[in-house]
Scaffold this motif. Structure first.
Motif, mmCIF file in Angstrom:
data_model
loop_
_atom_site.group_PDB
_atom_site.id
_atom_site.type_symbol
_atom_site.label_atom_id
_atom_site.label_comp_id
_atom_site.label_asym_id
_atom_site.label_seq_id
_atom_site.Cartn_x
_atom_site.Cartn_y
_atom_site.Cartn_z
ATOM 1 N N SER A 203 -0.519 15.474 -1.147
ATOM 2 C CA SER A 203 0.473 14.911 -2.065
ATOM 3 C C SER A 203 1.601 15.913 -2.272
ATOM 4 O O SER A 203 1.409 17.125 -2.179
ATOM 5 C CB SER A 203 -0.182 14.609 -3.409
ATOM 6 O OG SER A 203 0.791 14.243 -4.372
ATOM 7 N N GLY B 25 0.800 -1.231 0.000
ATOM 8 C CA GLY B 25 0.000 0.000 0.000
ATOM 9 C C GLY B 25 0.825 1.269 0.000
ATOM 10 O O GLY B 25 0.603 2.178 -0.813
ATOM 11 N N MET B 26 1.795 1.343 0.885
ATOM 12 C CA MET B 26 2.590 2.564 0.984
ATOM 13 C C MET B 26 3.482 2.736 -0.252
ATOM 14 O O MET B 26 3.657 3.856 -0.744
ATOM 15 C CB MET B 26 3.449 2.578 2.243
ATOM 16 C CG MET B 26 2.667 2.498 3.550
ATOM 17 S SD MET B 26 1.426 3.778 3.790
ATOM 18 C CE MET B 26 -0.069 2.843 3.606
ATOM 19 N N ALA C 102 -0.153 9.637 -4.595
ATOM 20 C CA ALA C 102 -1.358 9.793 -3.773
ATOM 21 C C ALA C 102 -0.989 9.597 -2.310
ATOM 22 O O ALA C 102 -0.528 8.520 -1.937
ATOM 23 C CB ALA C 102 -2.409 8.783 -4.196
ATOM 24 N N TYR C 103 -1.183 10.617 -1.502
ATOM 25 C CA TYR C 103 -0.827 10.562 -0.076
ATOM 26 C C TYR C 103 0.629 10.139 0.107
ATOM 27 O O TYR C 103 0.969 9.448 1.067
ATOM 28 C CB TYR C 103 -1.752 9.623 0.698
ATOM 29 C CG TYR C 103 -3.215 9.896 0.492
ATOM 30 C CD1 TYR C 103 -3.804 11.021 1.059
ATOM 31 C CD2 TYR C 103 -4.007 9.055 -0.281
ATOM 32 C CE1 TYR C 103 -5.147 11.292 0.866
ATOM 33 C CE2 TYR C 103 -5.347 9.319 -0.485
ATOM 34 C CZ TYR C 103 -5.913 10.441 0.099
ATOM 35 O OH TYR C 103 -7.238 10.708 -0.100
ATOM 36 N N ASP C 104 1.467 10.522 -0.811
ATOM 37 C CA ASP C 104 2.842 10.025 -0.832
ATOM 38 C C ASP C 104 3.668 10.467 0.367
ATOM 39 O O ASP C 104 4.494 9.706 0.852
ATOM 40 C CB ASP C 104 3.550 10.402 -2.132
ATOM 41 C CG ASP C 104 3.634 11.898 -2.373
ATOM 42 O OD1 ASP C 104 2.781 12.653 -1.839
ATOM 43 O OD2 ASP C 104 4.526 12.315 -3.125
ATOM 44 N N CYS D 102 1.354 4.118 -2.988
ATOM 45 C CA CYS D 102 1.094 5.551 -2.772
ATOM 46 C C CYS D 102 2.311 6.397 -3.153
ATOM 47 O O CYS D 102 2.173 7.460 -3.775
ATOM 48 C CB CYS D 102 0.724 5.816 -1.313
ATOM 49 S SG CYS D 102 -0.926 5.248 -0.864
ATOM 50 N N LEU E 2 -1.543 14.721 4.839
ATOM 51 C CA LEU E 2 -2.086 13.813 3.837
ATOM 52 C C LEU E 2 -2.012 14.379 2.419
ATOM 53 O O LEU E 2 -2.415 13.725 1.466
ATOM 54 C CB LEU E 2 -3.529 13.446 4.181
ATOM 55 C CG LEU E 2 -3.710 12.648 5.471
ATOM 56 C CD1 LEU E 2 -5.174 12.356 5.724
ATOM 57 C CD2 LEU E 2 -2.902 11.362 5.442
ATOM 58 N N THR F 243 2.552 6.464 -7.021
ATOM 59 C CA THR F 243 1.500 7.211 -7.705
ATOM 60 C C THR F 243 1.446 8.676 -7.292
ATOM 61 O O THR F 243 0.891 9.498 -8.006
ATOM 62 C CB THR F 243 0.119 6.595 -7.440
ATOM 63 O OG1 THR F 243 -0.176 6.667 -6.046
ATOM 64 C CG2 THR F 243 0.058 5.154 -7.938
ATOM 65 N N ALA G 25 2.559 8.314 3.286
ATOM 66 C CA ALA G 25 3.009 6.947 3.019
ATOM 67 C C ALA G 25 4.511 6.816 3.246
ATOM 68 O O ALA G 25 4.979 5.821 3.822
ATOM 69 C CB ALA G 25 2.650 6.539 1.588
#
Length: 155
Positions: free
Chosen positions: A145, A62-63, A71-73, A66, A143, A69, A76
């Protein structure tokens, strides 16, 4: 030049997570029993060892996704930095074998221990940025990006 910039941004992140996704995650899946056995050495019982391996799989997949991508990197990457630190302390205990100075298992574990903390540093660069001025933006919106694939024209 935009394509090169995007490729470098993605490639850098890929190199950072490549250890976890696909390799470590795939190893846990294909050798689940062995992974649980290794975790059991740290926690002493099978049920918590299974939980740790499943949590590790979720974090690694999951991390990493993230971070790749965007997203919420930043959040993560913060989780991954903590994951690297915790796994170093649980599974890379170079001080336990007592043979560090004679070049035994303790010395081998020491380099893995340092590798985990070096990876944590790389993840913290994604989390906080590369300068003191970017740290506050993480705390303002953890949260959010980092928008790693946005290319702005030079001014």
């Amino acid at each position: 030049m935009t394509s090169l910039s995007l490729a470098i941004a993605f490639g850098t992140r890929l190199l950072l997570v490549l250890l976890f996704l696909p390799f470590s995650a795939l190893d846990k899946i294909l050798n689940f029993k062995g992974a649980v056995g290794q975790a059991k050495q740290a926690v002493g019982a099978t049920p918590p060892a299974v939980v740790l391996i499943l949590l590790g799989l979720c974090v690694e997949i999951g991390m990493s996704a993230c971070i790749l991508t965007g997203a919420y990197d930043r959040a993560a990457a913060f989780v991954m930095a903590g994951y690297c630190g915790v796994t170093a302390l649980l599974w890379k205990q170079f001080w336990k074998p007592g043979d560090f100075w004679s070049g035994g298992k303790g010395r081998e574990l020491f380099w893995d221990f340092l590798k985990n903390f070096a990876l944590a540093g790389g993840f913290l660069l994604i989390t906080f940025g590369t300068g003191a001025s970017t740290v506050e933006s993480f705390f303002a919106d953890p949260l959010a990006s980092s928008h790693p694939y946005t290319v702005t024209p030079p001014q």
